[in-house]
Structure formats: C-alpha cells, structure tokens
Design a protein around this motif. Structure first.
Motif, PDB file in Angstrom:
ATOM      1  N   GLU A 164       4.224  19.205 -14.297  1.00 58.98           N
ATOM      2  CA  GLU A 164       4.130  19.129 -15.566  1.00 58.98           C
ATOM      3  C   GLU A 164       3.032  20.520 -15.735  1.00 58.98           C
ATOM      4  O   GLU A 164       3.171  21.274 -16.706  1.00 58.98           O
ATOM      5  CB  GLU A 164       3.526  18.122 -16.418  1.00 58.98           C
ATOM      6  CG  GLU A 164       4.684  16.976 -16.399  1.00 58.98           C
ATOM      7  CD  GLU A 164       4.023  15.742 -17.079  1.00 58.98           C
ATOM      8  OE1 GLU A 164       2.909  15.566 -17.266  1.00 58.98           O
ATOM      9  OE2 GLU A 164       4.861  14.779 -17.203  1.00 58.98           O
ATOM     10  N   GLU A 165       2.022  20.533 -15.135  1.00 59.17           N
ATOM     11  CA  GLU A 165       0.875  21.638 -15.146  1.00 59.17           C
ATOM     12  C   GLU A 165       1.643  22.917 -14.806  1.00 59.17           C
ATOM     13  O   GLU A 165       1.249  23.893 -15.688  1.00 59.17           O
ATOM     14  CB  GLU A 165      -0.181  21.299 -14.332  1.00 59.17           C
ATOM     15  CG  GLU A 165      -1.164  20.227 -14.895  1.00 59.17           C
ATOM     16  CD  GLU A 165      -1.902  19.855 -13.803  1.00 59.17           C
ATOM     17  OE1 GLU A 165      -2.251  20.648 -12.602  1.00 59.17           O
ATOM     18  OE2 GLU A 165      -3.099  18.959 -13.909  1.00 59.17           O
ATOM     19  N   ILE A 166       2.638  22.981 -13.782  1.00 54.59           N
ATOM     20  CA  ILE A 166       2.951  24.244 -13.400  1.00 54.59           C
ATOM     21  C   ILE A 166       3.957  24.614 -14.517  1.00 54.59           C
ATOM     22  O   ILE A 166       4.081  25.838 -14.800  1.00 54.59           O
ATOM     23  CB  ILE A 166       3.941  24.004 -11.980  1.00 54.59           C
ATOM     24  CG1 ILE A 166       2.824  23.806 -10.882  1.00 54.59           C
ATOM     25  CG2 ILE A 166       4.824  25.372 -11.830  1.00 54.59           C
ATOM     26  CD1 ILE A 166       3.410  23.418  -9.643  1.00 54.59           C
ATOM     27  N   CYS A 167       4.700  23.798 -15.094  1.00 55.44           N
ATOM     28  CA  CYS A 167       5.587  24.102 -16.193  1.00 55.44           C
ATOM     29  C   CYS A 167       4.945  24.773 -17.396  1.00 55.44           C
ATOM     30  O   CYS A 167       5.384  25.520 -18.115  1.00 55.44           O
ATOM     31  CB  CYS A 167       6.648  22.836 -16.431  1.00 55.44           C
ATOM     32  SG  CYS A 167       7.866  22.259 -15.397  1.00 55.44           S
ATOM     33  N   ARG A 198       0.858  -1.144  -0.129  1.00 59.11           N
ATOM     34  CA  ARG A 198      -0.011  -0.092   0.006  1.00 59.11           C
ATOM     35  C   ARG A 198       0.844   1.204   0.186  1.00 59.11           C
ATOM     36  O   ARG A 198       0.664   2.264  -0.611  1.00 59.11           O
ATOM     37  CB  ARG A 198      -0.947   0.025   1.240  1.00 59.11           C
ATOM     38  CG  ARG A 198      -1.889   1.150   1.268  1.00 59.11           C
ATOM     39  CD  ARG A 198      -2.633   1.114   2.616  1.00 59.11           C
ATOM     40  NE  ARG A 198      -3.266  -0.319   2.615  1.00 59.11           N
ATOM     41  CZ  ARG A 198      -3.871  -0.615   3.792  1.00 59.11           C
ATOM     42  NH1 ARG A 198      -4.041   0.326   5.122  1.00 59.11           N
ATOM     43  NH2 ARG A 198      -4.333  -1.852   3.871  1.00 59.11           N
ATOM     44  N   ALA A 199       1.824   1.278   0.942  1.00 61.07           N
ATOM     45  CA  ALA A 199       2.785   2.535   0.792  1.00 61.07           C
ATOM     46  C   ALA A 199       3.436   2.671  -0.490  1.00 61.07           C
ATOM     47  O   ALA A 199       3.587   3.721  -0.938  1.00 61.07           O
ATOM     48  CB  ALA A 199       3.852   2.249   1.971  1.00 61.07           C
ATOM     49  N   GLU A 200       3.818   1.430  -1.132  1.00 64.85           N
ATOM     50  CA  GLU A 200       4.534   1.664  -2.350  1.00 64.85           C
ATOM     51  C   GLU A 200       3.693   2.254  -3.429  1.00 64.85           C
ATOM     52  O   GLU A 200       3.823   3.027  -4.083  1.00 64.85           O
ATOM     53  CB  GLU A 200       4.900   0.121  -2.805  1.00 64.85           C
ATOM     54  CG  GLU A 200       5.747   0.402  -4.172  1.00 64.85           C
ATOM     55  CD  GLU A 200       6.359  -0.924  -4.375  1.00 64.85           C
ATOM     56  OE1 GLU A 200       7.070  -1.067  -5.509  1.00 64.85           O
ATOM     57  OE2 GLU A 200       6.294  -1.969  -3.627  1.00 64.85           O
ATOM     58  N   ARG A 201       2.242   1.766  -3.419  1.00 64.75           N
ATOM     59  CA  ARG A 201       1.206   2.219  -4.179  1.00 64.75           C
ATOM     60  C   ARG A 201       1.140   3.765  -3.982  1.00 64.75           C
ATOM     61  O   ARG A 201       0.724   4.637  -4.967  1.00 64.75           O
ATOM     62  CB  ARG A 201      -0.061   1.565  -4.034  1.00 64.75           C
ATOM     63  CG  ARG A 201      -0.071   0.113  -5.002  1.00 64.75           C
ATOM     64  CD  ARG A 201      -1.347  -0.279  -5.042  1.00 64.75           C
ATOM     65  NE  ARG A 201      -2.345  -0.248  -3.646  1.00 64.75           N
ATOM     66  CZ  ARG A 201      -2.162  -1.621  -2.960  1.00 64.75           C
ATOM     67  NH1 ARG A 201      -1.376  -2.733  -3.102  1.00 64.75           N
ATOM     68  NH2 ARG A 201      -2.924  -1.326  -1.747  1.00 64.75           N
ATOM     69  N   LEU A 243       1.784   6.788  -6.574  1.00 64.02           N
ATOM     70  CA  LEU A 243       0.616   7.779  -6.956  1.00 64.02           C
ATOM     71  C   LEU A 243       1.195   9.157  -6.683  1.00 64.02           C
ATOM     72  O   LEU A 243       0.810  10.186  -7.234  1.00 64.02           O
ATOM     73  CB  LEU A 243      -0.624   7.415  -6.313  1.00 64.02           C
ATOM     74  CG  LEU A 243      -1.732   8.187  -6.222  1.00 64.02           C
ATOM     75  CD1 LEU A 243      -2.200   8.061  -7.571  1.00 64.02           C
ATOM     76  CD2 LEU A 243      -3.159   7.610  -5.358  1.00 64.02           C
ATOM     77  N   GLY A 244       1.900   9.399  -5.322  1.00 64.89           N
ATOM     78  CA  GLY A 244       2.076  10.561  -5.238  1.00 64.89           C
ATOM     79  C   GLY A 244       3.352  11.184  -6.239  1.00 64.89           C
ATOM     80  O   GLY A 244       3.232  12.320  -6.399  1.00 64.89           O
ATOM     81  N   ILE A 245       3.899  10.053  -6.553  1.00 65.64           N
ATOM     82  CA  ILE A 245       4.981  10.587  -7.463  1.00 65.64           C
ATOM     83  C   ILE A 245       4.573  11.048  -8.881  1.00 65.64           C
ATOM     84  O   ILE A 245       4.706  12.092  -9.488  1.00 65.64           O
ATOM     85  CB  ILE A 245       6.045   9.440  -7.808  1.00 65.64           C
ATOM     86  CG1 ILE A 245       6.957   9.253  -6.613  1.00 65.64           C
ATOM     87  CG2 ILE A 245       7.009   9.740  -9.123  1.00 65.64           C
ATOM     88  CD1 ILE A 245       8.113   8.145  -6.681  1.00 65.64           C
TER      89      ILE A 245
END
Length: 501
Positions: A88-91, A71-74, A78-80
C-alpha cells in the motif's frame, strides 16, 4: 528296616539318589517357573512404562508442534500484513509520483521547491564563505599580534646570534687549518706514489722495447724466408710454362694432321653424293613416265564412264515422261471424283443447315417465352424485396433513434464520469500539494519565490512546522502578511475622468 546286604544298601542308596534327583529337578522347575513369571511381569511393567513414556513424549511433541504451528501462522499473518502495508505504501508513493509527473501545477510546484532548495543551498554557501572569510581575517589578526610580540625579542636574539656566529667562525678557521695540513700530507703521499709509478713505467717501457726489437728480428727472418720461397716458386712456374708450351706445339701438330685427314674424307663424301644424285634423277624420270601412262589410262576410263552416264540419263528421262503422263491421268480422275463428292457434301450441308435453322428458331421461341416468365418472376421478387426493404428501413430508423438516445445517455454518463474523475483528480492534486508543502515549505521559508505559497497553504505550512521543534516558534501567519506600504498605480487623465464619472 535296615539293609542287611551290600546289594540292598547299594539299591537303597541308588533309590535315594534318584528321589533326590527327582526332587531337585522339581525344585529347579519350580524355580524356573517363578523366574519366568517374574520376568514376564517385569516385561509387562517395562512395556507399560515405555508406553506411558511414549504417550507423554507424543503429547509433548504434539503440544510443541501446535505451538510451532501457531507461531508460524502468526508470523505468516504478520508477514502478510507487513507485505500488504508495504504494498500500500509503494502504491501510494507510485500514485504520488504519477500525480507529480502528470499534473502541471504539481510539476511547477516541484520545480519551484527545487529552486527554493537551490537558493537555500546558495545562501548557506554564501554564509559559509562569509564565515570562513571572517575566520581567516581573525587568524590573520592573531598571527600579526604574534609577529608584533616576536619583534620585541629580536634584539636579544641578534646578540645571541652574533655570539654564535663568532664561535662558528673560530671553529671554521680551525677546521680550515686542519684541512690545509691534511691536504699537504696528501700531496706528499701523492708525489711519492708518482715516483714509484714512474719507475714502474720505465721498467715496463724497457721491457716493451726489448720485445719490439725481438719481434722486428723475427719479422726480418720471416721476410727473408718468404723471399726465398717466392724465388723458388717463380723458377718452378717458369719450368711449368715451358713444358706447357711444348705440349701446345705437339697438340697443334696433331690437329693439323687430323684436319688433313678430314679434308681427304670430305672429297670422297662429295663424290659419293654426286653418284647418288645421278641415280635418283634416273629413278625420277622412270617414275614420271609411268605416271603419264597411268594418267592417260585414267582419262580414257573417265570418258567411257561419262558416255555410259549420258545414256543412262536419257533412258531415265524417257521413263519419267511415261510416269508423268500416268500421274496426270490419275490426277484428273481423282479431281473429278473429289468434285462430285464436294457437290454431294454441299447438298447435304444445305439440308443440315435448314434443319439447324428450324431447330434454332424453335429454341429461340422457347427461350423468349422462358425469359418472359423469368422477367415476370423477377418483377414479383423486386416488389417483395421493396416491401422488405421499406420494413427494414423503418426498423433501422427506429434502431438509429434508440441508438442515438443511448449514445446521448452514454455521453452524459461519460461527462458525469469525466467530471467525477476530474473532481477526484483535483482533490488528489490538492492533497498532494498540501503534503508537498507540508514536507518542504517549512524548511524553505524565506527562499521560495513570491507567489509559490497561497493563503490557503498556510495551515499545511503550520502543520509541517509543528513537526520540527526548531520551526515551531515561527510566526507563519505574521510572515504571510507583508509589512511594506501598499502602492497604487499612477492614474492618468483618462483614469481620473472615468473615476469621476
């Protein structure tokens, strides 16, 4: 065999007791062994059960840790991904902002869109003000209708008001009468109070007059007593003054007697002073005679010293003359020796100079030969250096030609790169313009300046309008076509001539 005696019976009983004890001890040992075996087996079973429980617990914990790790890996992945998307949106937003800030056309478009928003706000404010004005007008009309309806009820209201006014007048008259009665009663009470106060004031005034008389009598007594004391004081002062005068007279007499005694004493002092002056003059005369004698002796001694000094000076001059002659002879001899030494030194210097000149001539010839050799070597080196320089020059010419070719190629590559960058920039600018028009133009239709939207911008406007339900019904293509008649410029004579030609 039955025991016959008591001892035998006792021995038999003792033997049986011992056998019973041994048997009981054996039974106890057997029971203890069985209990120990049962306890060992129970402990083994408990140990096996505990190991099974521990293994089960470890398995559960391992499974839970694996689930938690998964779960932590998922969540981490997901956070990454979310962070990557946000970055990407900010860029992308920063790139859009950079394009809007750097490109003049986008900057101009942003200004015109801003002007469109301002125009829309102004139009909406005008409509709002117009609506508020109409609303106020309707409110005024409604209030006027209410006033007209109220005017019909004014007559009944006036009659009712007249009746109420009559009642209020009657009530007011009654209240005035009651107030007059109350005021008369109040005046009567005030008059009675004033009489009581007047009587009290008369008593107070009488008491004050008695006190004033008593104080006046006391002041008179005090004045009489003071006058008597002053008279007594004056008599005592006159007696004291008389006594002081007598004491002053006695003091003056004493002073006169003292002055007379002082005068006698001063005359004696003057006589003593004259006697001392005479003695001092005699002593001065003796001292002056002694000083004159001492001065004559000193003058004589001085004359003798001068004579001795003159004689000594003459002797010294004679000795100096002798020493001067000896010194002159010594100088002549020294000068002669010095001249002879100088002549020898000059001869030696001439010989040394000739030797130095010969040595210098030889060194000069050697130096000239050496210079000639060095010059030949330098000439050879210059020739070799010229050859090397020509070779390096040819190599440099070749290098310059290759570098020019490389520069030309780099310039062409740079031009291609600049052209590609400009093309990409124009593409990004066109996309950003399309996005800006798609985001803002549908809301500003009718408020933008003429010429802001071009025919190629209509698809973007249509796409932006489709995103909002209230703007889907707009006929974008129809709004782009002007319904006004096309006007042609007036032609002058020259224009007509050219057209006919």
């Amino acid at each position: 065999m039955e025991p016959r005696t008591e001892l035998q019976r006792n021995a038999l009983v003792e033997a049986r007791r011992q056998e019973l004890n041994v048997y009981q001890r054996a039974l106890d040992i057997q029971w203890l062994n069985s209990r120990m075996e049962d306890g060992r087996m129970g402990r083994c079973l408990a140990l096996i059960q505990r190991e099974a429980e521990m293994e089960k617990d470890f398995q559960e914990r391992t499974d839970h840790a694996a689930i938690v790790n998964a779960r932590a890996e998922r969540e981490t992945r997901l956070g990454i991904e979310i962070n990557k998307v946000r970055r990407e949106e900010i860029c992308q937003l920063l790139r859009r902002h950079y394009l809007r800030e750097r490109d003049p056309s986008l900057k101009e478009l942003a200004k015109k869109l801003q002007a469109g928003y301002v125009c829309r706000d102004i139009q909406q404010q005008i409509l709002h003000n117009e609506y508020r004005r109409l609303q106020e007008k309707a409110e005024d009309m409604r209030s006027n209708n209410i006033l007209l309806n109220a005017l019909s009820d004014d007559k009944d209201a006036e009659d009712q008001e007249a009746k109420e006014k009559m009642q209020r007048t009657t009530q007011y008259c009654k209240e005035l009468q009651q107030q007059l009665v109350n005021r008369q009663r109040q005046k009567q009470c005030q008059y009675e109070d004033s009489l009581i106060e007047k009587k009290m004031l008369e008593d107070i005034i009488r008491t004050m007059s008695d006190e004033d008389k008593r104080e006046l009598q006391q002041k008179r007594d005090l004045t009489e007593k003071t006058r008597h004391e002053m008279k007594t004081f004056l008599q005592a002062r006159e007696a004291w003054k008389q006594k002081q005068k007598e004491m002053v007279i006695i003091e003056e007499r004493k002073i006169e007697e003292q002055n007379k005694m002082m005068a006698d004493r001063q005359s004696a002092i003057v006589q003593e002073r004259e006697r001392r002056m005479k003695i001092k003059e005699e002593i001065n005369e003796k001292m002056s005679a002694k000083i004159l004698a001492d001065e004559a002796a000193r003058q004589e001694r001085t004359n003798i010293i001068k004579l001795l000094q003159e004689q000594e000076y003459l002797e010294k001059n004679f000795q100096d003359d002798i020493a001067e002659q000896l010194k002159l002879e010594e100088v002549r001899r020294t000068t002669k020796d010095a001249l002879a030494a100088q002549i020898e030194e000059r001869k030696k210097a001439v010989r040394d100079r000739r030797m130095v000149e010969a040595q210098f001539r030889k060194e000069t010839e050697d130096k000239i030969a050496d210079d000639m050799r060095k010059e030949r070597e330098e000439h050879q080196k210059r020739r070799e250096k010229g050859k090397l320089y020509s070779q390096e020059l040819l190599k440099q010419i070749q290098d310059n030609a290759s570098r020019r070719k490389q520069d030309v190629k780099m310039e062409e590559d740079r031009a291609v790169y600049v052209w590609d960058c400009d093309r990409k920039w124009r593409q990004e600018v066109s996309k950003e313009r399309e996005k800006m028009i798609q985001e803002h133009a549908p809301q500003l239709l009718g408020y933008l300046q003429a010429g802001v939207l071009q025919p190629e911008d209509l698809p973007a406007v249509r796409a932006g309008a489709n995103t909002k339900p209230e703007l889907k019904v707009l006929d974008i293509e129809g709004m782009a076509k002007s319904k006004r008649a096309h006007r042609f410029a007036k032609c002058n004579a020259m224009c007509r001539t050219l057209r006919e030609y």
